[in-house]
Design an enzyme around this catalytic site. Structure first.
Site, short mmCIF file in Angstrom:
data_model
loop_
_atom_site.label_atom_id
_atom_site.label_comp_id
_atom_site.label_asym_id
_atom_site.label_seq_id
_atom_site.Cartn_x
_atom_site.Cartn_y
_atom_site.Cartn_z
N LYS A 9 -8.46 2.61 4.34
CA LYS A 9 -7.78 3.72 5.00
C LYS A 9 -8.59 4.31 6.16
O LYS A 9 -9.80 4.05 6.29
CB LYS A 9 -7.47 4.79 3.95
CG LYS A 9 -6.50 4.33 2.86
CD LYS A 9 -6.10 5.50 1.97
CE LYS A 9 -5.11 5.07 0.91
NZ LYS A 9 -4.59 6.24 0.15
N TYR A 49 5.36 3.84 2.30
CA TYR A 49 5.19 4.78 1.19
C TYR A 49 6.52 5.43 0.77
O TYR A 49 6.51 6.53 0.22
CB TYR A 49 4.19 5.87 1.58
CG TYR A 49 2.73 5.45 1.46
CD1 TYR A 49 2.18 5.11 0.23
CD2 TYR A 49 1.89 5.43 2.57
CE1 TYR A 49 0.84 4.75 0.10
CE2 TYR A 49 0.55 5.07 2.45
CZ TYR A 49 0.02 4.74 1.21
OH TYR A 49 -1.30 4.39 1.08
N ASN A 112 -8.80 8.82 0.17
CA ASN A 112 -9.41 8.11 -0.96
C ASN A 112 -9.76 6.65 -0.65
O ASN A 112 -9.79 5.80 -1.54
CB ASN A 112 -8.54 8.25 -2.22
CG ASN A 112 -7.17 7.63 -2.07
OD1 ASN A 112 -6.79 7.21 -0.99
ND2 ASN A 112 -6.42 7.55 -3.16
N HIS A 115 -6.16 1.73 -0.63
CA HIS A 115 -4.90 1.62 -1.37
C HIS A 115 -4.85 0.21 -1.96
O HIS A 115 -5.30 -0.74 -1.32
CB HIS A 115 -3.69 1.81 -0.43
CG HIS A 115 -2.40 1.34 -1.04
ND1 HIS A 115 -1.67 2.13 -1.90
CD2 HIS A 115 -1.75 0.14 -0.98
CE1 HIS A 115 -0.61 1.45 -2.32
NE2 HIS A 115 -0.65 0.24 -1.77
N GLU A 126 4.55 -5.47 -0.64
CA GLU A 126 3.55 -4.90 0.27
C GLU A 126 2.86 -5.99 1.11
O GLU A 126 2.57 -5.79 2.28
CB GLU A 126 2.53 -4.09 -0.53
CG GLU A 126 3.16 -2.85 -1.13
CD GLU A 126 2.19 -1.97 -1.92
OE1 GLU A 126 0.99 -2.31 -1.99
OE2 GLU A 126 2.63 -0.93 -2.44
P1 CMP Z 1 -2.42 5.48 -2.49
O1 CMP Z 1 -2.88 4.50 -3.50
O2 CMP Z 1 -2.52 5.06 -1.05
O3 CMP Z 1 -0.89 5.87 -2.79
C1 CMP Z 1 -0.32 7.09 -2.35
C2 CMP Z 1 -1.36 8.04 -1.82
O4 CMP Z 1 -0.97 9.40 -1.76
C3 CMP Z 1 -2.55 8.05 -2.76
O5 CMP Z 1 -3.25 6.84 -2.65
C4 CMP Z 1 -3.30 9.29 -2.28
O6 CMP Z 1 -4.21 9.05 -1.23
C5 CMP Z 1 -2.19 10.18 -1.74
N1 CMP Z 1 -2.01 11.40 -2.52
C6 CMP Z 1 -2.17 12.66 -2.07
N2 CMP Z 1 -1.95 13.55 -3.02
C7 CMP Z 1 -1.64 12.87 -4.15
C8 CMP Z 1 -1.31 13.24 -5.50
N3 CMP Z 1 -1.26 14.51 -5.88
N4 CMP Z 1 -1.06 12.25 -6.38
C9 CMP Z 1 -1.09 10.95 -6.00
N5 CMP Z 1 -1.39 10.54 -4.73
C10 CMP Z 1 -1.68 11.48 -3.82
#
Ligand code: CMP
Length: 138
Positions: A9, A49, A112, A115, A126
């Site tokens: 990311k 998403y 984070n 993904h 995906e």
């Molecule tokens: P990702 O695995 O990319 O899938 C969706 C993303 O939404 C997740 O990682 C997080 O970076 C983001 N996100 C932000 N807030 C939340 C939350 N409360 N719960 C889950 N995903 C979140």
């Protein structure tokens, strides 16, 4: 043998640590069989998403994913989907296990670092969202 979709990311690309993330992927035994640096458009991020479109964090998720380039990649190996989820660690880095990518590098739940597809079915969707078969090299 499975394939899964990984995204390194914007928070990792802007900190110049994609190589460190790739080292952890490769040390796990997963093979990077396709990889490209791209800048997502808001339309692409919204479509990718789409399952989260009703969540409170959706707008900020799209904004963050488009804030800088990302590295999209296809990882291949035995149980690749589950294996990658294990080495990524929990979505929220505050509760991720020691030694995982997110525990090591993530800044917050929004930023984070990586993904990874959450099931084989998502992985198929995906991977084909970003790559044609011709771009995947075994
Ligand atoms: P990702 O695995 O990319 O899938 C969706 C993303 O939404 C997740 O990682 C997080 O970076 C983001 N996100 C932000 N807030 C939340 C939350 N409360 N719960 C889950 N995903 C979140």
């Amino acid at each position: 043998m499975e394939r899964t979709l990984s995204i390194i990311k914007p928070d990792a690309v802007t900190r110049n640590i994609t190589g460190k993330v790739n080292s952890m992927i490769e040390e796990s035994g997963l093979k990077i069989v396709a990889q490209k640096l791209i800048r997502l458009t808001p339309k692409q991020a919204e479509e990718f998403y789409a399952e989260h479109k009703d969540k409170a964090f959706f707008t900020s998720l799209v904004e963050i994913m488009c804030s800088a380039p990302v590295v999209v990649q296809v990882l291949q190996g035995e149980d690749a989907v589950a294996k990658y989820r294990k080495i990524m660690g929990a979505t929220n880095p505050a509760v991720a296990e020691e030694g995982t990518i997110r525990k090591t590098f993530a800044l917050s739940i929004d930023r984070n670092t990586v993904h990874g597809s959450d099931s084989l079915e998502s992985a198929k969707r995906e991977v084909s969202f970003f790559f044609s078969n011709l771009e995947i090299c075994e």
